[in-house]
Design an enzyme around this catalytic site. Structure first.
Site, PDB file in Angstrom:
ATOM      1  CB  SER A   1      -0.865  -0.011   1.266  1.00  0.00           C
ATOM      2  OG  SER A   1      -1.479   1.237   1.441  1.00  0.00           O
TER       3      SER A   1
ATOM      4  CE1 TYR B   1      -3.828  -2.011   5.057  1.00  0.00           C
ATOM      5  CE2 TYR B   1      -3.408   0.228   4.342  1.00  0.00           C
ATOM      6  CZ  TYR B   1      -3.637  -1.092   4.044  1.00  0.00           C
ATOM      7  OH  TYR B   1      -3.680  -1.492   2.735  1.00  0.00           O
TER       8      TYR B   1
ATOM      9  CE  LYS C   1      -1.742  -4.405   3.407  1.00  0.00           C
ATOM     10  NZ  LYS C   1      -2.123  -5.474   2.500  1.00  0.00           N
TER      11      LYS C   1
HETATM   12  N1  UFG Z   1     -12.723  10.556   2.974  1.00  0.00           N
HETATM   13  C1  UFG Z   1     -13.650  11.465   3.439  1.00  0.00           C
HETATM   14  N2  UFG Z   1     -14.876  11.004   3.809  1.00  0.00           N
HETATM   15  C2  UFG Z   1     -15.225   9.698   3.745  1.00  0.00           C
HETATM   16  C3  UFG Z   1     -14.268   8.773   3.257  1.00  0.00           C
HETATM   17  C4  UFG Z   1     -13.028   9.235   2.889  1.00  0.00           C
HETATM   18  O1  UFG Z   1     -13.372  12.660   3.533  1.00  0.00           O
HETATM   19  O2  UFG Z   1     -16.360   9.349   4.109  1.00  0.00           O
HETATM   20  C5  UFG Z   1     -11.400  11.038   2.582  1.00  0.00           C
HETATM   21  C6  UFG Z   1     -10.303  10.452   3.431  1.00  0.00           C
HETATM   22  O3  UFG Z   1     -10.082  11.220   4.580  1.00  0.00           O
HETATM   23  C7  UFG Z   1      -9.127  10.482   2.457  1.00  0.00           C
HETATM   24  C8  UFG Z   1      -9.785  10.267   1.088  1.00  0.00           C
HETATM   25  O4  UFG Z   1     -11.161  10.603   1.260  1.00  0.00           O
HETATM   26  O5  UFG Z   1      -8.541  11.744   2.485  1.00  0.00           O
HETATM   27  C9  UFG Z   1      -9.693   8.853   0.608  1.00  0.00           C
HETATM   28  O6  UFG Z   1     -10.132   8.003   1.666  1.00  0.00           O
HETATM   29  P1  UFG Z   1     -10.392   6.452   1.482  1.00  0.00           P
HETATM   30  O7  UFG Z   1     -10.828   5.933   2.802  1.00  0.00           O
HETATM   31  O8  UFG Z   1     -11.231   6.225   0.301  1.00  0.00           O
HETATM   32  O9  UFG Z   1      -8.960   5.907   1.130  1.00  0.00           O
HETATM   33  P2  UFG Z   1      -7.606   6.088   1.939  1.00  0.00           P
HETATM   34  O10 UFG Z   1      -6.813   7.114   1.184  1.00  0.00           O
HETATM   35  O11 UFG Z   1      -7.746   6.292   3.375  1.00  0.00           O
HETATM   36  O12 UFG Z   1      -7.092   4.624   1.864  1.00  0.00           O
HETATM   37  C10 UFG Z   1      -6.528   4.103   0.755  1.00  0.00           C
HETATM   38  C11 UFG Z   1      -6.594   2.593   0.851  1.00  0.00           C
HETATM   39  C12 UFG Z   1      -5.769   2.124   1.989  1.00  0.00           C
HETATM   40  C13 UFG Z   1      -4.419   2.723   1.916  1.00  0.00           C
HETATM   41  C14 UFG Z   1      -4.488   4.215   1.853  1.00  0.00           C
HETATM   42  C15 UFG Z   1      -3.151   4.867   1.791  1.00  0.00           C
HETATM   43  O13 UFG Z   1      -7.923   2.190   1.028  1.00  0.00           O
HETATM   44  O14 UFG Z   1      -5.680   0.735   1.929  1.00  0.00           O
HETATM   45  O15 UFG Z   1      -5.211   4.554   0.708  1.00  0.00           O
HETATM   46  O16 UFG Z   1      -3.119   5.853   2.794  1.00  0.00           O
HETATM   47  F1  UFG Z   1      -3.707   2.422   3.006  1.00  0.00           F
END
Ligand code: UFG
Length: 327
Positions: free
Chosen positions: A115, A139, A143
């Site tokens: 990741s 997390y 990884k």
């Molecule tokens: N976000 C919101 N509201 C929500 C969901 C997400 O504002 O309801 C924001 C998050 O804060 C983030 C962005 O949208 O800034 C993307 O969030 P996601 O949860 O869709 O994805 P992440 O970036 O947290 O996670 C992804 C992968 C993980 C990985 C990560 C790397 O799902 O496995 O990228 O940081 F670890």
């Protein structure tokens, strides 16, 4: 035979479909904790858990496995900050069991779901593979520990592996047969779609005061079928003798949370109700992949790099399955 562990999950099931399309002999192992039987499209499933070494041994004793593709891990950034023990137990201890079982059964090829979370808050963007690794949540830390295990096991025991560091996996099978369905759903694009459909409350924007042009986090979205294809290329590379390596998988273009919400509204023609919320612990501000190495060395050539197409595919699947796999 290719064993896909976690093959009933979101990325794993798109991998299984990709392998079947390439006429590979596929076996899936999944504990169905987060996965869906219907996502397998008929591929053979053995229900087993990585944390149960004897289940793994039985499976590897009974089947002639050439290569393992390992997707089975907990993957929620927020949950990992609240419950790190879950992540060390399932991700790290589960991976240790797997590597030991591979040694016992003399299986020496592994493709591993890593990741962008291994990097933490980047110091250079786009992020190259040799960027420092400073995960900001358990997390990402697990990884990175697993990647290091693979490197040391490779050096000591001759196991060869490819770690693929996904940026933000999104979208769904272009033919609409499978898609993304987590419980609870936490990822930005499906949450935005569910909020627009009235199946969820307002979408909370986690932080509007980040050091980015519009104050929201920036991410690099990559189509889940393009991710699957990269694993298939990694399989070919390992078959051709490739040594242990790690690659970033992203499109090299960042979109802010607000831009993604705008794109979702445009593609589906509905309003996404939103509200500002505090930052989510463990989130880095900006993640954008440098993926030149995957392109140069694996021959990876993403077919669906446009964010609108990624959203269209996610939307098409959700429209056909309004309640996900429970439909
Ligand atoms: N976000 C919101 N509201 C929500 C969901 C997400 O504002 O309801 C924001 C998050 O804060 C983030 C962005 O949208 O800034 C993307 O969030 P996601 O949860 O869709 O994805 P992440 O970036 O947290 O996670 C992804 C992968 C993980 C990985 C990560 C790397 O799902 O496995 O990228 O940081 F670890």
């Amino acid at each position: 035979m290719i064993l896909v562990i976690g093959g009933a999950g979101y990325i794993g099931s798109h991998m299984v479909r990709c392998l079947l399309q390439h006429r590979e002999d596929v076996l899936v192992m999944d504990n169905l904790g987060n996965g869906h039987r219907d996502a397998l499209l008929g591929a053979k499933l053995i229900e087993a858990d990585l944390r149960q070494r004897e289940q793994l041994d039985r499976l590897l004793h009974d089947h002639a496995v050439e290569c393992i593709i390992h997707f089975a891990a907990y993957a929620s950034v927020g949950d990992s900050v609240k419950n790190p023990s879950k992540y060390y137990e399932n991700n790290v201890a589960g991976c240790f069991n797997l590597l030991e079982a591979m040694r016992t059964h003399k299986i020496n090829k592994l493709i591993f779901s890593s990741s962008a979370a291994v990097y933490g808050e980047p110091v250079t963007v786009p992020i190259p593979e040799d960027h420092p690794k400073n995960p900001t949540n358990p997390y990402g830390e697990t990884k990175w520990v697993m990647e290091r295990m693979l490197q040391w096991y490779g050096q000591a025991y001759g196991m060869r592996s490819v770690s693929l560091r996904y940026f933000n996996a999104a979208g769904a099978d272009p033919e609409g047969l499978i898609g993304e369905d987590h419980d609870p759903e936490e990822h930005l694009i499906p949450v935005a779609i569910l909020a627009a459909l009235g199946k969820r409350d307002k979408l909370k924007i986690f932080g509007t005061d980040w050091d980015t042009p519009d104050g929201t986090c920036i991410r690099d979205f990559v189509h889940v079928s393009d991710l699957a294809e990269a694993h298939f290329l990694a399989l070919q590379a390992l078959r051709n003798g490739a040594r242990t390596n790690a690659y970033n998988l992203g499109n090299g273009q960042g979109f802010s949370v607000k831009e993604v919400i705008g794109a979702v509204q445009k593609v589906i023609g509905r309003t996404v109700p939103v509200e500002a919320a505090p930052r989510r612990p463990g989130d880095p501000a900006r993640l954008i992949a440098g993926s030149q190495r995957a392109k140069a060395e694996l021959g990876w050539n993403p077919q669906y790099p446009e964010i609108e197409v990624i959203i269209q595919h996610a939307w098409a699947w959700r429209k056909s399955m309004p309640n996900g796999y429970r439909s």
